[in-house]
Design an enzyme around this catalytic site. Structure first.
Site, short mmCIF file in Angstrom:
data_model
loop_
_atom_site.label_atom_id
_atom_site.label_comp_id
_atom_site.label_asym_id
_atom_site.label_seq_id
_atom_site.Cartn_x
_atom_site.Cartn_y
_atom_site.Cartn_z
N ARG A 226 -22.97 11.67 10.75
CA ARG A 226 -23.86 12.28 11.87
C ARG A 226 -22.95 13.53 12.13
O ARG A 226 -21.99 14.04 11.55
CB ARG A 226 -23.36 11.41 13.23
CG ARG A 226 -21.90 11.32 13.45
CD ARG A 226 -21.56 10.81 14.67
NE ARG A 226 -20.11 10.05 14.75
CZ ARG A 226 -18.95 10.78 14.62
NH1 ARG A 226 -19.05 11.97 14.98
NH2 ARG A 226 -17.81 10.08 15.01
N GLU B 109 0.99 -1.09 -0.01
CA GLU B 109 -0.01 0.04 -0.02
C GLU B 109 1.00 1.08 -0.17
O GLU B 109 1.84 1.15 0.43
CB GLU B 109 -0.70 -0.10 1.53
CG GLU B 109 -2.29 0.29 1.16
CD GLU B 109 -2.94 0.22 2.47
OE1 GLU B 109 -3.95 -0.47 2.64
OE2 GLU B 109 -2.55 1.03 3.33
N HIS C 175 -4.68 8.63 18.96
CA HIS C 175 -5.80 8.66 17.82
C HIS C 175 -7.02 9.28 18.15
O HIS C 175 -8.08 9.36 17.71
CB HIS C 175 -6.20 7.24 17.20
CG HIS C 175 -4.83 6.55 17.16
ND1 HIS C 175 -4.20 6.72 15.93
CD2 HIS C 175 -4.17 5.54 17.65
CE1 HIS C 175 -3.00 5.99 15.88
NE2 HIS C 175 -2.91 5.28 16.99
#
Lengths: 167, 503, 503, 167
Positions: free
Chosen positions: B291, B199, B234
């Site tokens: 949301r 990747e 995070h």
């Protein structure tokens, strides 16, 4: 004249406090004289003006220990009257070989990971405590044997409550 | 328009939604657990109903209990806020089947975006950029060929794996052969499977997200980006709009990609498309949050648009009142999340009673708080107390305002991360806009460790004065030694009063 | 730029100026009277010095004491705020002679505008419109001729008079002869002088003012208008920007007139030109305030310009960073002045201790407060506690936000005019923009009188519950009957704690 | 069961309060039964939920008298247990012919405009009190003779303090 031994980050300062008026003080720190205006403006907040310079001091106090927050800086100090300075020099220290593991915050005991009599390594997790959606593992700082587990799973504990003892 | 909205949440976001409803003359109904009877959201609502025990799984997460309150109170719509049931498409369906309007996207859009594999597939089809990757690499020649199509650096990942094991970053082709061999052998021993794929490796990744807004009539807008790279483990802690990093061209391209993402799932209402952006301003879809976002205030400040009101209008079937060209970025905004946690003690949560509270104000400052003085912050829920936001004509002014607002903020009785924010906002790399998502954990926190506090003398003087007061107090009232209520403050207050009235 | 600014004021405006300085990294010095040692402005400043007894004439109004602090602290500029010495040109001169920068216009401009007769003359010369008037009227024929040049209605005023005596409003020429005769005879008996002149009678007058900003390089800008017609006894209480009444054309014409007014006196810094506007949108110069205005926040909210920072930049000799065409009116803003006074008891001042305080927040809300919980509002100074401002994309949204913010505002221990603002903001005429400077005194207050409060049942229930708690408390602790500290709150708090930790 | 006579704006309500749980009450107002959840959330603030509808009540209390502020509406009420309702019906009333003029707010006496023994008309100013930059004239509601002046010019007075008596 009240004289104090004030310790901050391992350095001990000798401080004399002379009250001059309602808010007015002369404070002598290691021989240096300062004009201080001190005023308790709110619960847990005092306003200091030291030689004209303002400081808003947020504090909590536990006997001789002071935890202060001034302009985003956090300070931990011990201030004792000279009469009791021997105690300061003696130090609290750790009772070597015996570790009391207490709750650093209120929370709920999610898991007890060890049993009384069990041998543990330094840094090993003893108890998982949950508060505010976070699980926090409480570890033993030293190796030894678990001599006591003072709580059970599901218990709600308050700050400072004894959880376990490692010897 | 709705007559009555049930807000199925608690804390500051419920207060935020009540504010929007009140400004629209819509009545609000809230629910509360046993721990929240005296919480601010209950005091601000028009109607309130208890839904059981403190743990969320027995109250705020029980869809049936909330539906029962909706029926009882005669609400015609439900706003889920964020967290709790806000991304639960089954709850959205339940509400709609009961004849209520769920203020959010269609359940199908929530389901598509909630499933990460499905979401990636839909985005690929819609042409929204994803981090480029290869199929499993058979041999070194195929690997060379496939990776040449992506470009270096790449990261090799085991197909079976997780947790960082067997991963290898490869910076140039010469390194590939030995890295592939190493990754294979590590994957084999860790997972019993040596399948490996590559990747593109995103260096210095930024987390930049685009706010979108859609109605039920096929109109989709974007409201520019938010920079959310200041994270700790995070978890976002400081957010800004605009990003100090992306160019006008990237902004436009990301905005368009976000609109395409929303269109691909027939989106409606407010949503956020999260991207990773690399050093070359290439951006890759991460996920879509279906949301309202915690950090929506910074977008509101730079666009003047009230996102919660827009959600309500869209859910009521109204067309969006703006076209894309009506929206402009004005100035800059920054938000600091104020958490009940101790930054000087490994960020441990700090529930407890707030004994004193003073929120900052003045020009450009917005505070969205969910607590009040005298409130006991419960240990059952998220430690987010408030969101402090600042607006300025440019980023420097917004940061300067935030810094002085943080200095004004007083929360006594529990620890908060306010001092931590103050230190980040003085950090030269932050001020220069030179950071990525690893900034706090890898650069900032290590350098903070062991830093001695500035100007110890003021603290020494304060401690001596406080010790002196404590002694004086003890001498005056020997029996009240341990009573915090008989503070120097009370005493000083009394003295002041005497003097003032006497003079 | 300055290194250190002395703010020669107290209360919320001093806090406002400290905020601007802090955002500009300028140190602040404040002064305080004996009544203000613990006031918020002292806590927020970098340095603070006492200047004597509580009454302003012995402290805040003594220029020499303030100059002494400036010298001692090494300040390089003085910001006077508003009120106190802010319009005292002698103080400005004193400061400049001592080598300090006075943050305000040149002393000459202050002097010109401070003297009302001189100001009118200067404005007339500059072509700024004044209320048209006549010289003394000799006889009825001359009166007819002169008044025809002004237009009806007019008001006849005795030259020697004041206090409304001898004044007559004349709506048409037919009424003139008898009105002139009546005015003459009344003037003769009241003042021993029957000289009478006529002025155009401004029907339904609006108070609309223009904010101007000038630098030391001849640049003058206007920042649009503020509508200040909501007044009680000539005291502004609610201000808005823009005015819901004037047209774009009037706005431009007023802006230009204000710039001319400022240029006529070689103005520098921030100032406000006040006008009366009549029903036909004709406007007349009233006076110029040569200082920051209480209501400056509404202009800041609709323009994004920080007026206090601009004052400081201009005083430091920097050119204005904007041209007129850079400035735009964005949305609408409204301000309510929160006073310590009792609207249910003839607006009597209400000094005392603030035992609980909760300021509103959320989208579009700005609060500029000068007090804190636990603060004792002294009786020596102005009763202005705070200025609450709201911004919205349009006037309706700004008002809706203000209304919900007022509902959130909690000040316990003293009375405030918050309920009064809430009632005005529900008034249809106010919402329609249909009011003039006499609205509050002549239309609103009379209709409020004797109005019974809505929904008495909730109050009856509350009183019964409170009485029940008081009895319970008395039964539990018979000795603590009169102690407010042992409130139901403390009790309930304790109970909650027990239950929570037990469960 | 505690029953109260509550008076508001001249109307008397009969109210029964039955506590059901920690915050839970049944309140019966003139025979109408209501489910009430009442919680003292701050000093001087209580939160009521009446049949699901929330009210934030700001209050101050002086024995039986309550001054409430709910959603910007101001209420003055008297609430008495039925046992003492006779007192309510008796009313406090004014001792006719004798007027006590007391300070409606803290302030400084700027001027005393009358002398003991002086005859005054209804509405005549007796004393000028200054607070917060405003001068407030305190007047006598009835005509009579000044029998007492309890303060002097320059005095600082507190709310409720006796200033003068007119008989």
């Amino acid at each position: 004249m009240p004289r104090y031994m004030v310790e901050q980050a391992g350095i001990v300062y000798e401080v004399e406090v002379r009250q001059r008026g309602e808010h007015d003080y002369t404070v002598i720190v290691d021989g240096r004289e300062l004009v201080v205006d001190a005023c308790a403006v709110e619960e847990y907040v005092c306003s200091l003006i030291v030689n004209g310079v303002c400081h808003e001091v947020h504090y909590s106090q536990n006997r001789d220990s002071f935890s202060l927050l001034i302009s985003g800086e956090h300070y931990e100090l011990v201030a004792r009257n000279r009469r009791s300075r021997a105690a300061l020099q003696g130090g609290a220290g750790l009772v070597s070989g015996r570790q009391l593991i207490s709750a650093p915050m209120p929370g709920r005991v999610v898991k007890v990971l060890v049993e009384p009599g069990q041998r543990v390594e330094a840094g090993q997790s003893l108890i998982t405590l949950e508060a505010m959606k976070m699980e926090n593992e409480l570890r033993t700082p030293t190796e030894g044997t678990v001599s006591e587990i003072a709580v059970g799973e599901g218990d709600v504990v308050t700050t400072g409550q004894k959880l376990a003892v490692v010897e | 328009m709705f007559k009555k909205i049930l807000v199925a949440n608690r804390g500051e976001i419920t207060v935020r939604i009540i504010r929007a409803c009140r400004e629209m003359d819509i009545r609000t109904v809230v629910v509360y657990s046993d721990a929240d009877r005296c919480a601010l959201h209950v005091r601000y609502a028009d109607e309130a109903y208890g839904i059981g025990p403190a743990p969320s799984v027995e109250s705020y997460l029980v869809g049936e209990k909330i539906m029962e309150v909706a029926r009882k109170s005669g609400a015609d719509a439900i706003h889920p806020g964020y967290g709790f049931l806000s991304e639960n498409y089954r709850f959205a369906r339940l509400a709609r089947e009961a004849g209520l309007v769920f203020i959010g996207p269609p359940a199908e859009a929530m389901e598509s975006m909630g499933d990460k594999v499905q979401a990636r597939r839909r985005m690929l089809e819609a042409g929204v950029p994803l981090v480029p990757g290869t199929p499993p690499l058979e041999d070194i020649d195929e690997a060379r060929r496939l990776i040449a199509g992506i470009g270096y650096p790449v990261i090799l990942k085991p197909s079976a794996g997780g947790g960082g094991k067997g991963m290898r970053v490869v910076h140039k082709e010469e390194e590939l052969a030995s890295a592939l061999e190493g990754a294979r052998s590590e994957a084999r021993s860790a997972f019993g499977d040596d399948t490996v794929y590559a990747e593109r490796y995103v260096t210095k990744p930024r987390h930049v997200e685009i706010q979108v807004l859609a109605d039920n009539h096929g109109n989709v807008l974007h409201l520019f980006e938010r920079e959310c790279s200041i994270q700790r483990r995070h978890q976002k802690i400081i957010e800004e709009a605009p990003s100090p990093f992306i160019t006008e061209e990237t902004r436009r391209a990301m905005g368009e990609a976000a609109v395409e993402a929303a269109q691909a799932v027939d989106y409606s209402g407010a949503g956020t498309v999260e991207f990773l952006v690399d050093e070359q301003q290439r951006f890759y879809f991460l996920e879509m949050n279906t949301r309202l976002q915690v950090e929506h205030a910074v977008t509101e400040m730079v666009t003047g648009v009230d996102l919660v009101k827009m959600q309500i209008h869209a859910a009521a079937g109204e067309p969006l009142p703006y076209r894309q060209e009506d929206l402009r970025l004005e100035g800059a905004a920054i938000e600091c999340r104020i958490y009940a946690e101790d930054p000087d003690n490994d960020f441990l949560p700090s529930p407890g009673k707030i004994v004193a509270l003073r929120v900052p104000g003045g020009p450009g400052i917005r505070d969205d708080i969910g607590v009040f003085e005298g409130y006991e912050v419960p240990l059952y829920y998220d430690p987010l107390l408030s969101k402090l936001s600042a607006w300025g004509r440019d980023r420097a002014e917004a940061i300067a305002r935030m810094r002085r607002a943080l200095q004004e903020y007083v929360v006594e009785g529990i620890k908060t991360n306010i001092p931590f924010h103050q230190r980040i906002l003085r950090e030269p790399a932050f001020l220069a806009g030179d950071f990525d998502t690893r900034f706090v954990d890898e650069r900032f926190l290590p350098q903070e460790e062991g830093r001695p506090p500035e100007d110890p003398e003021r603290a020494v003087i304060a401690a001596a004065i406080l010790a002196y007061w404590a002694e004086e107090r003890a001498a005056l009232k020997p029996q009240a030694g341990s009573d915090r209520e008989t503070s120097a403050w009370t005493r000083a207050g009394r003295r002041d009063a005497t003097r003032r009235w006497g003079g």
